[in-house]
Each structure stands twice: as structure tokens, then as C-alpha cells.
Design a protein around this motif. Sequence first.
Motif, PDB file in Angstrom:
ATOM      1  N   MET A   1     -92.515  35.720 -12.055  1.00  0.00           N
ATOM      2  CA  MET A   1     -93.151  34.623 -11.013  1.00  0.00           C
ATOM      3  C   MET A   1     -91.926  33.994 -10.659  1.00  0.00           C
ATOM      4  N   ILE A   2     -91.930  33.675  -9.333  1.00  0.00           N
ATOM      5  CA  ILE A   2     -90.905  32.774  -8.567  1.00  0.00           C
ATOM      6  C   ILE A   2     -91.554  31.619  -7.879  1.00  0.00           C
ATOM      7  N   VAL A   3     -91.046  30.348  -8.079  1.00  0.00           N
ATOM      8  CA  VAL A   3     -91.677  29.165  -7.474  1.00  0.00           C
ATOM      9  C   VAL A   3     -90.500  28.882  -6.424  1.00  0.00           C
ATOM     10  N   ASP A   4     -90.623  29.051  -5.067  1.00  0.00           N
ATOM     11  CA  ASP A   4     -89.603  28.891  -4.228  1.00  0.00           C
ATOM     12  C   ASP A   4     -89.728  27.114  -3.619  1.00  0.00           C
ATOM     13  N   THR A   5     -88.626  26.717  -3.735  1.00  0.00           N
ATOM     14  CA  THR A   5     -88.686  24.922  -3.776  1.00  0.00           C
ATOM     15  C   THR A   5     -87.989  24.752  -2.390  1.00  0.00           C
ATOM     16  N   HIS A   6     -87.746  25.825  -1.645  1.00  0.00           N
ATOM     17  CA  HIS A   6     -87.218  25.573  -0.429  1.00  0.00           C
ATOM     18  C   HIS A   6     -87.543  26.575   0.700  1.00  0.00           C
ATOM     19  N   LEU A   7     -88.665  26.254   1.249  1.00  0.00           N
ATOM     20  CA  LEU A   7     -89.400  26.809   2.408  1.00  0.00           C
ATOM     21  C   LEU A   7     -89.334  25.943   3.700  1.00  0.00           C
ATOM     22  N   HIS A   8     -88.861  26.445   4.875  1.00  0.00           N
ATOM     23  CA  HIS A   8     -88.946  25.801   5.960  1.00  0.00           C
ATOM     24  C   HIS A   8     -90.012  26.510   6.863  1.00  0.00           C
ATOM     25  N   ILE A   9     -90.904  25.808   7.409  1.00  0.00           N
ATOM     26  CA  ILE A   9     -91.946  26.268   8.200  1.00  0.00           C
ATOM     27  C   ILE A   9     -91.757  25.709   9.801  1.00  0.00           C
ATOM     28  N   VAL A  10     -91.455  26.561  10.690  1.00  0.00           N
ATOM     29  CA  VAL A  10     -91.059  25.807  11.964  1.00  0.00           C
ATOM     30  C   VAL A  10     -92.105  26.453  12.929  1.00  0.00           C
ATOM     31  N   ASP A  11     -92.740  25.286  13.782  1.00  0.00           N
ATOM     32  CA  ASP A  11     -93.564  25.638  14.594  1.00  0.00           C
ATOM     33  C   ASP A  11     -93.379  24.658  15.883  1.00  0.00           C
ATOM     34  N   GLN A  12     -92.767  25.123  16.898  1.00  0.00           N
ATOM     35  CA  GLN A  12     -92.316  24.397  17.809  1.00  0.00           C
ATOM     36  C   GLN A  12     -93.371  24.073  19.094  1.00  0.00           C
ATOM     37  N   SER A  13     -94.536  24.654  18.717  1.00  0.00           N
ATOM     38  CA  SER A  13     -95.681  24.293  19.462  1.00  0.00           C
ATOM     39  C   SER A  13     -96.383  22.998  18.907  1.00  0.00           C
ATOM     40  N   ALA A  14     -95.863  22.470  17.786  1.00  0.00           N
ATOM     41  CA  ALA A  14     -96.603  21.681  16.960  1.00  0.00           C
ATOM     42  C   ALA A  14     -95.679  20.635  16.861  1.00  0.00           C
ATOM     43  N   LEU A  15     -94.436  20.906  16.588  1.00  0.00           N
ATOM     44  CA  LEU A  15     -93.419  19.712  16.331  1.00  0.00           C
ATOM     45  C   LEU A  15     -92.267  19.785  17.057  1.00  0.00           C
ATOM     46  N   SER A  16     -91.344  18.776  17.065  1.00  0.00           N
ATOM     47  CA  SER A  16     -90.128  18.646  17.715  1.00  0.00           C
ATOM     48  C   SER A  16     -89.083  18.783  16.839  1.00  0.00           C
ATOM     49  N   TYR A  17     -88.017  19.798  17.056  1.00  0.00           N
ATOM     50  CA  TYR A  17     -86.936  19.948  16.229  1.00  0.00           C
ATOM     51  C   TYR A  17     -85.581  19.790  17.231  1.00  0.00           C
ATOM     52  N   PRO A  18     -85.085  18.936  17.427  1.00  0.00           N
ATOM     53  CA  PRO A  18     -83.909  18.612  18.597  1.00  0.00           C
ATOM     54  C   PRO A  18     -83.013  19.318  18.242  1.00  0.00           C
ATOM     55  N   TRP A  19     -82.458  19.607  16.768  1.00  0.00           N
ATOM     56  CA  TRP A  19     -81.349  20.565  16.197  1.00  0.00           C
ATOM     57  C   TRP A  19     -81.330  21.674  16.748  1.00  0.00           C
ATOM     58  N   LEU A  20     -82.573  22.446  16.814  1.00  0.00           N
ATOM     59  CA  LEU A  20     -82.611  23.692  17.048  1.00  0.00           C
ATOM     60  C   LEU A  20     -81.893  24.213  18.366  1.00  0.00           C
ATOM     61  N   ALA A  21     -81.918  23.290  19.222  1.00  0.00           N
ATOM     62  CA  ALA A  21     -81.371  23.683  20.676  1.00  0.00           C
ATOM     63  C   ALA A  21     -79.913  24.392  20.389  1.00  0.00           C
ATOM     64  N   GLY A  22     -79.209  24.090  19.115  1.00  0.00           N
ATOM     65  CA  GLY A  22     -77.918  24.614  18.989  1.00  0.00           C
ATOM     66  C   GLY A  22     -77.951  25.599  17.948  1.00  0.00           C
ATOM     67  N   ALA A  23     -78.941  25.891  17.654  1.00  0.00           N
ATOM     68  CA  ALA A  23     -78.947  26.690  16.260  1.00  0.00           C
ATOM     69  C   ALA A  23     -79.238  28.312  16.559  1.00  0.00           C
ATOM     70  N   GLY A  24     -78.839  28.779  17.798  1.00  0.00           N
ATOM     71  CA  GLY A  24     -78.836  30.202  17.986  1.00  0.00           C
ATOM     72  C   GLY A  24     -80.144  30.834  17.815  1.00  0.00           C
ATOM     73  N   ALA A  25     -80.208  31.953  16.956  1.00  0.00           N
ATOM     74  CA  ALA A  25     -81.302  32.762  16.395  1.00  0.00           C
ATOM     75  C   ALA A  25     -82.468  32.049  15.747  1.00  0.00           C
ATOM     76  N   LEU A  26     -82.066  30.828  15.180  1.00  0.00           N
ATOM     77  CA  LEU A  26     -83.023  30.209  14.597  1.00  0.00           C
ATOM     78  C   LEU A  26     -83.796  29.380  15.499  1.00  0.00           C
ATOM     79  N   ASN A  27     -83.476  29.165  16.630  1.00  0.00           N
ATOM     80  CA  ASN A  27     -84.283  28.569  17.676  1.00  0.00           C
ATOM     81  C   ASN A  27     -85.635  29.193  18.266  1.00  0.00           C
ATOM     82  N   ARG A  28     -86.375  29.172  17.294  1.00  0.00           N
ATOM     83  CA  ARG A  28     -87.504  29.649  17.398  1.00  0.00           C
ATOM     84  C   ARG A  28     -88.722  29.387  16.489  1.00  0.00           C
ATOM     85  N   SER A  29     -89.862  29.494  16.491  1.00  0.00           N
ATOM     86  CA  SER A  29     -90.880  29.260  15.747  1.00  0.00           C
ATOM     87  C   SER A  29     -91.105  30.394  14.463  1.00  0.00           C
TER      88      SER A  29
END
Length: 281
Positions: A1-29
Motif C-alpha cells: 500500500m502507498i499513501v501519496d502525500t504530494h499530488l497536484h491537480i491542475v485544472d486551468q478551466s477552474a483555477l488560475s495558476y500565474p506561475w505556469l506561464a513560465g513552466a514549459g510542458a507543465l503549462n496545461r491541465s
Amino acid sequence: MIVDTHLHIVDQSALSYPWLAGAGALNRSFSYDDYAREARRLGITASMHMEVDVAAGDIEKETDYITGIAAREGSLIVGAIASCRPEDKGFAAYLESIRSRSIIKGLRRILHEMPDELSESPMFRENIRRLAGTGLTFDLVVLPRQLPKAIALIDLNPDVQFVLDHCGVPDIKGGGLEPWRSHMTEIAKRPNVVGKLSGIVAYTDLETWTLESIRPYAEHTISSFGFDRMIWGSDWPVCTRAGTLSTWVGATYALLEGCSKEEKAKLLSGNANKLWDLKVS
């Protein structure tokens, strides 16, 4: 069993992430469904959502969003580490407003991309002190040069439980063992700090990293904190810059080869269960 203590969900249609503009391939949902599909195949049975540094005005909206995902039947999400701004006068009111929200298990303020002196301001330190007795943890994400500042914050707040993200953000690509190694030995002496084995593949040469290139950093972190004070996190989707979720899980098991079943169980799930009283079986 694994408990993942560090998951990021990114939904650009629901929330604003200013830093993603310079994040390359991570700049998507990056959706929960995509994560969960792979996570279940890997034996991840529960996950903690980690705040994604949304725009300040979206902080509480992010908690609402994750609460909705956690409420789905069969959801892996069992808790969340919410964003906060301890440097602001409004922190006390914010803390009071979220304490009744069972989904929130802790707080984090991004520090490794902020001015070094942020955590040294009187307001920041006073507000972190407010976490004592609340049951909420505080995640630290700092650069190696900032570890002494993290130590100072910890020493001022012996009754607050801290979590050190990403093995202290070592410069693996640059071969930066010192002063990272010495600072990690020192910070681990504080009993109110837990180390997190997460995120380190993001600090490698993303195309050429190997198990041996990350091993010294993982092993020193584990040896410094011990198996009773280590938890695990995927840092998905950031980990996908250097492979896949499966790649990082596979690397983790390879790093833990030779460890006892009990040691692996503590790091991969038991300590997280205990730290946040997750009641995950």
C-alpha cells in the motif's frame, strides 16, 4: 500500500495558476482521472492533494475544488495541504475559517521561489506559531541555501509539526552535495520535522538521470530522519518531466531494496497515516 502525500491537480478551466506561464510542458491541465488511473495500477490507495500555488484569490476556491473530487465515490483523495499566506495580516482569520474543514490536514507557503527573508518577517513567524495545537502541519519547500532559515523557523516553533518537501530540494543536476548534506543532517535533529521522499527527479538532468544519480540524496535524507520520520510523495505531475508516475514509483522501490518490510511500510504509508490520522486501511 502507498499513501501519496504530494499530488497536484491542475485544472486551468477552474483555477488560475500565474506561475505556469513560465513552466514549459507543465503549462496545461492535469486531471485527477489521469492520475488515478495510473496510481491505482501502482498500488497507491490514498492521496493527499498538495496546493499548486494558485492565484491568491483562488486559495479557498482550490480547497472547494479538491473537496469536490474527494467527495466522489471511490476517490483516492483523503486530505489536502492548502495554500496560505503567513506573511499577511489576514492569516489568523483564514486559519480560523478553515479549521472546521476536515479535508485540510496542513498548510504550505511556497518559499523556494520567494525572497529568502520572507520566513524571517515577524508576521510570518507569528502566524506560523498559530498552528500549534491545531493539528495542522506546515510543509516547507526550500532551497539548500534556505535550509538554515527553515531551521530557525522550526526552532522558534517547537510545538508545530513541519514536513520537509522534496528531500530539501537538492541540486542533483549540479552535483550539489554540500552544503545540502550538512544542512539536512542538522534539520533532521529537530523531532518536530518529518522528511518527504518526493520530487527529487525534477532536480536532475531530466533526460539522463539514473537511479545512481539520485541515490545519494534519497539515502542521506532517509538516514538523517530515520524510517520513523519519513513519508513518500509522487509530486505528480511535476515528476512527469523526468519520466512518469510509474517511473518514480519504480525508482522508489529500487532505492528501498534491502530495507525491511516494516521500514518500507512506514515510509510508504504508515507514517502518513499516523501523522494525519488518515485511517486508511
